[in-house]
Design a protein around this motif. Structure first.
Motif, PDB file in Angstrom:
ATOM      1  N   GLN A   1     -13.716   1.564  -1.966  1.00 31.31           N
ATOM      2  CA  GLN A   1     -13.422   0.047  -1.656  1.00 31.31           C
ATOM      3  C   GLN A   1     -14.881  -0.270  -0.860  1.00 31.31           C
TER       4      GLN A   1
ATOM      5  N   VAL B   1      -5.442 -11.833   7.188  1.00 34.51           N
ATOM      6  CA  VAL B   1      -6.210 -13.252   7.089  1.00 34.51           C
ATOM      7  C   VAL B   1      -5.435 -14.423   6.859  1.00 34.51           C
TER       8      VAL B   1
ATOM      9  N   GLN C   1     -12.615  -2.528   9.900  1.00 33.52           N
ATOM     10  CA  GLN C   1     -12.666  -4.063  10.788  1.00 33.52           C
ATOM     11  C   GLN C   1     -12.247  -3.842  12.100  1.00 33.52           C
TER      12      GLN C   1
ATOM     13  N   SER D   1      -9.723  -1.797   5.246  1.00 30.25           N
ATOM     14  CA  SER D   1      -9.768  -2.650   6.414  1.00 30.25           C
ATOM     15  C   SER D   1      -9.584  -2.157   7.903  1.00 30.25           C
TER      16      SER D   1
ATOM     17  N   GLU E   1     -15.495  -3.315   2.228  1.00 27.41           N
ATOM     18  CA  GLU E   1     -15.059  -4.171   3.161  1.00 27.41           C
ATOM     19  C   GLU E   1     -16.103  -4.926   3.539  1.00 27.41           C
TER      20      GLU E   1
ATOM     21  N   GLY F   1     -10.358  -9.712  -2.764  1.00 28.27           N
ATOM     22  CA  GLY F   1      -9.581 -10.277  -1.757  1.00 28.27           C
ATOM     23  C   GLY F   1     -10.421 -10.639  -0.473  1.00 28.27           C
TER      24      GLY F   1
ATOM     25  N   HIS G   1      -7.052   1.385   2.721  1.00 24.83           N
ATOM     26  CA  HIS G   1      -8.162   0.602   2.340  1.00 24.83           C
ATOM     27  C   HIS G   1      -9.055   0.661   3.464  1.00 24.83           C
TER      28      HIS G   1
ATOM     29  N   TRP H   1       0.938  -1.203   0.025  1.00 22.95           N
ATOM     30  CA  TRP H   1      -0.105   0.047   0.049  1.00 22.95           C
ATOM     31  C   TRP H   1       0.764   1.332   0.262  1.00 22.95           C
TER      32      TRP H   1
ATOM     33  N   ALA I   1     -13.590 -11.946   6.227  1.00 26.11           N
ATOM     34  CA  ALA I   1     -13.242 -10.609   5.830  1.00 26.11           C
ATOM     35  C   ALA I   1     -12.907 -10.787   4.235  1.00 26.11           C
ATOM     36  N   PHE I   2     -13.424  -9.642   3.521  1.00 24.48           N
ATOM     37  CA  PHE I   2     -12.978  -9.455   2.317  1.00 24.48           C
ATOM     38  C   PHE I   2     -13.020  -7.961   1.985  1.00 24.48           C
TER      39      PHE I   2
ATOM     40  N   ARG J   1      -4.285   6.463  -2.503  1.00 26.13           N
ATOM     41  CA  ARG J   1      -2.898   5.665  -2.586  1.00 26.13           C
ATOM     42  C   ARG J   1      -2.005   6.784  -3.356  1.00 26.13           C
TER      43      ARG J   1
END
Ligand code: DAH
Length: 344
Positions: free
Chosen positions: A215, A258, A180, A177, A217, A289, A175, A156, A312-313, A201
């Motif tokens: 994104q 993960v 989470q 994530s 999540e 992912g 991201h 990243w 998770a995705f 990014r």
């Protein structure tokens, strides 16, 4: 006296017939019928007449007064009507004229896709959660099992923010994530959540790279969640979004948060898997992912990994309309060119 009255009558009526507006009419009324008007002064002079003339002169004068008053009223009514007609003429509305066109707005292709994705997961019992775009290193990396100086950080390219102490602790999230961790810190399982948002990014932009994009999540944590829950949920999602007969393929991939990690692909909806330009002749299109939440990540938020498991995705949003509509440059999404946006 009688001739004088006759003349007055003739003159008054002649003048009246020439009047064509209300202010002139008012002047005329004052002139003949007002307290100092011509007729009034004649009536006042009656007293000086010999008694035998007084009666007939008085009667005539009263007749004339009544006549002039009646004519005045008729004239006034006529003029008022004319005035009304003139006003109506001037302010007339042509109801046959076409109206002003009302420009119709439309939703941005990203918004439409986001809503579609959210609807699918909401129907499967997921809740929508949102969080900050300016993030701490802790949530974006550390708590996701990506320690400082770990080579995985190279996955990243990061926009770091200036801080007073000059350390690298704040950034633009790379991201979704980190949501989470934020969610697991505040609630206890069971969790089924979908977390959409902007990510950033630090990269040169080209047809497939933007410095800002969206994104989504996903996270599900509970007792007894397994890899088959992950596969079933994501397979169902792919079929609802890309069409019933879709096939899905899961292959091993690496993400620090993960274990095991996978990448999911669907069979190409253009060539049905035969191979074409869209799928780069592979027959498969990678769309996200995913993986089983790493025990280390669960421990961070004080979930016992011997009791709880989860999957998770994460996926990029713009990629979906790009595939669907054959858009070959991601920069079109936020270039604000109406010629592009109007097509959706
Ligand atoms: N955060 C990852 C990225 O930006 C995508 C991702 C992969 C999210 C696997 C996940 C996951 O939750 O399990 O590339």
């Amino acid at each position: 006296m009688l001739t004088e009255l006759e003349e007055l009558r003739t003159k008054a009526l002649a003048e009246l017939s020439r009047i064509d507006n209300l202010s002139e009419l008012e002047k005329w009324r004052v002139r003949y019928l007002g307290r100092k008007g011509a007729l009034t002064s004649v009536l006042r002079g009656l007293g000086s007449l010999p008694i035998e003339d007084r009666r007939s002169a008085g009667a005539t004068a009263n007749d004339i007064k009544a006549l002039l008053e009646a004519e005045l009223q008729r004239k006034e009514q006529g003029l008022r009507e004319k005035e009304l007609v003139a006003v109506l003429e001037q302010t007339r509305i042509d109801v046959s004229l076409p109206g002003y066109p009302v420009p119709l707005g439309r939703l941005h292709p990203t918004t439409r896709t986001l809503r579609e994705i959210c609807d699918i997961f909401v129907s499967m019992g997921f809740q929508i959660v949102e969080g900050p775009e300016v993030e701490w290193d802790y949530y974006n990396f550390e708590a996701l099992n990506i320690p400082k100086d770990h080579p995985a950080r190279d996955m990243w390219a990061t926009f770091w923010l200036d801080t007073e102490s000059g350390d690298r602790s704040r950034l633009l999230r790379t991201h979704t994530s980190p949501m989470q961790i934020r969610l697991m810190e505040t609630v206890r399982p069971p969790i089924r959540a979908l977390m959409p948002g902007r990510v950033y990014r630090y990269e040169a932009t080209d047809a497939t790279h933007e410095s800002m994009f969206y994104q989504v999540e996903g996270l599900a944590v509970d007792q007894g969640i397994t890899m088959s829950d992950l596969k079933g949920t994501l397979f169902e999602f792919a079929r609802r979004l890309f069409g019933e007969g879709r096939k899905a393929r899961f292959r091993c991939d690496y993400f620090p948060f993960v274990e095991p990690g996978v990448e999911m692909a669907i069979d190409c909806f253009i060539c049905q898997g035969a191979g074409c330009r869209l799928c780069g002749n592979t027959g498969w299109i990678e769309i996200l992912g995913a993986g089983m939440v790493h025990p280390e990540v669960l421990r961070r938020v004080n979930y016992d990994p011997d009791i709880y498991t989860g999957f998770a995705f994460g996926m990029g949003v713009e990629r979906i309309p790009m595939l669907r509509y054959g858009i070959d440059d991601i920069r079109l999404f936020y270039g604000n060119d109406l010629r592009f946006l109007k097509q959706f």
